[in-house]
Scaffold this motif. Structure first.
Motif, PDB file in Angstrom:
ATOM      1  N   VAL A  14      -8.536  -3.881   4.907  1.00 35.39           N
ATOM      2  CA  VAL A  14      -9.578  -4.060   3.902  1.00 35.39           C
ATOM      3  C   VAL A  14     -10.650  -4.978   4.482  1.00 35.39           C
ATOM      4  O   VAL A  14     -10.363  -5.833   5.308  1.00 35.39           O
ATOM      5  CB  VAL A  14      -9.002  -4.640   2.581  1.00 35.39           C
ATOM      6  CG1 VAL A  14      -8.515  -6.051   2.756  1.00 35.39           C
ATOM      7  CG2 VAL A  14      -9.996  -4.543   1.437  1.00 35.39           C
ATOM      8  N   SER A  31     -10.267  -6.249  -4.158  1.00 36.02           N
ATOM      9  CA  SER A  31     -10.248  -5.985  -2.711  1.00 36.02           C
ATOM     10  C   SER A  31      -8.897  -6.342  -2.106  1.00 36.02           C
ATOM     11  O   SER A  31      -8.370  -5.616  -1.264  1.00 36.02           O
ATOM     12  CB  SER A  31     -11.348  -6.778  -2.006  1.00 36.02           C
ATOM     13  OG  SER A  31     -12.623  -6.370  -2.450  1.00 36.02           O
ATOM     14  N   ARG A  33      -6.032  -6.309  -3.613  1.00 33.95           N
ATOM     15  CA  ARG A  33      -5.048  -5.307  -4.056  1.00 33.95           C
ATOM     16  C   ARG A  33      -5.077  -4.090  -3.137  1.00 33.95           C
ATOM     17  O   ARG A  33      -4.032  -3.568  -2.768  1.00 33.95           O
ATOM     18  CB  ARG A  33      -5.287  -4.879  -5.503  1.00 33.95           C
ATOM     19  CG  ARG A  33      -4.324  -3.775  -5.918  1.00 33.95           C
ATOM     20  CD  ARG A  33      -4.215  -3.568  -7.387  1.00 33.95           C
ATOM     21  NE  ARG A  33      -3.692  -4.667  -8.137  1.00 33.95           N
ATOM     22  CZ  ARG A  33      -2.397  -5.018  -8.176  1.00 33.95           C
ATOM     23  NH1 ARG A  33      -1.506  -4.359  -7.476  1.00 33.95           N
ATOM     24  NH2 ARG A  33      -2.002  -6.025  -8.911  1.00 33.95           N
ATOM     25  N   VAL A  34      -6.254  -3.637  -2.736  1.00 32.84           N
ATOM     26  CA  VAL A  34      -6.364  -2.506  -1.814  1.00 32.84           C
ATOM     27  C   VAL A  34      -5.627  -2.828  -0.518  1.00 32.84           C
ATOM     28  O   VAL A  34      -4.867  -2.007   0.004  1.00 32.84           O
ATOM     29  CB  VAL A  34      -7.850  -2.168  -1.534  1.00 32.84           C
ATOM     30  CG1 VAL A  34      -7.986  -1.172  -0.396  1.00 32.84           C
ATOM     31  CG2 VAL A  34      -8.523  -1.634  -2.793  1.00 32.84           C
ATOM     32  N   GLU A  37      -1.776  -2.998  -1.110  1.00 32.90           N
ATOM     33  CA  GLU A  37      -1.219  -1.654  -1.291  1.00 32.90           C
ATOM     34  C   GLU A  37      -1.132  -0.912   0.039  1.00 32.90           C
ATOM     35  O   GLU A  37      -0.180  -0.171   0.284  1.00 32.90           O
ATOM     36  CB  GLU A  37      -2.036  -0.867  -2.320  1.00 32.90           C
ATOM     37  CG  GLU A  37      -1.795  -1.371  -3.737  1.00 32.90           C
ATOM     38  CD  GLU A  37      -2.678  -0.709  -4.786  1.00 32.90           C
ATOM     39  OE1 GLU A  37      -3.598   0.057  -4.420  1.00 32.90           O
ATOM     40  OE2 GLU A  37      -2.449  -0.985  -5.980  1.00 32.90           O
TER      41      GLU A  37
END
Length: 199
Positions: A14, A31, A33-34, A37
């Protein structure tokens, strides 16, 4: 990694995390979290992909880190500026999961010294350096460099009690060993380039 083409992979999972202004409150956690994940997806893939008699995670060490952290308090613009105390996640081959090594202070989020044998905060302890993390990753992969002090203790702590034998009592510091190897590689490359330029 899965096909055996590469032994090391570097990914930027990211970007756009440099929130110094009021957008920090609305954009930063989304951001992150992206990124989290993506890391979870990678770990799931490695954990669930067969590889010989085990899975890919059995022969892979994953290191997740950032180039800086964020200040614990909002700046006057409603964002967070850069901060030196950071963290990383290490998982995979010869790494004992579910363990936290290190801490920061509650008020300023400053790095706290730790007891290198337990990883717990300790006033008389030592601060963890990037070279200590590098030595831990190399040790987990079975690259037995001569390390001592906190690097050896962190490597042993990351393996857990049932891991491979420790490497305590060696005469060289991990930082010096790693830096010497890097300097030697650069010097070899410089000499090769110099030789090519002169022919």
């Amino acid at each position: 990694l899965a096909s055996g083409t590469s032994h090391a992979v570097s990914l930027e999972v990211v970007d756009g995390l440099d929130h110094h202004d009021e957008d920090w409150q609305s954009d930063h956690s989304a951001s992150l979290r992206v990124g989290f994940e993506a890391v979870a997806g990678l770990l799931s893939f490695l954990k669930n992909t067969p590889d010989g008699s085990g899975v890919l995670l059995d022969r892979t060490v994953v290191l997740v880190t950032s180039d800086f952290a964020r200040e614990p308090k909002l700046n006057p613009r409603g964002g967070r500026d850069h901060h030196l105390a950071s963290s990383c996640l290490v998982a995979g081959m010869n790494i004992q999961g579910g363990k936290v090594i290190g801490a920061t202070t509650d008020d300023t989020m400053a790095s706290m010294p730790i007891d290198p044998r337990s990883g717990a905060p300790s006033e008389g302890g030592i601060l963890v350096r990037p070279t200590d993390i590098h030595a831990t990753v190399l040790d987990a992969k079975g690259k037995r460099i001569k390390i001592s002090g906190i690097a050896a203790s962190l490597a042993a702590a990351s393996r857990g009690a049932d891991g491979p034998a420790g490497i305590f009592g060696a005469e060289h510091n991990a930082s010096a060993m790693i830096n010497a190897r890097i300097r030697a590689k650069f010097e070899q490359a410089r000499l090769r380039a110099q030789k090519r330029a002169s022919t």
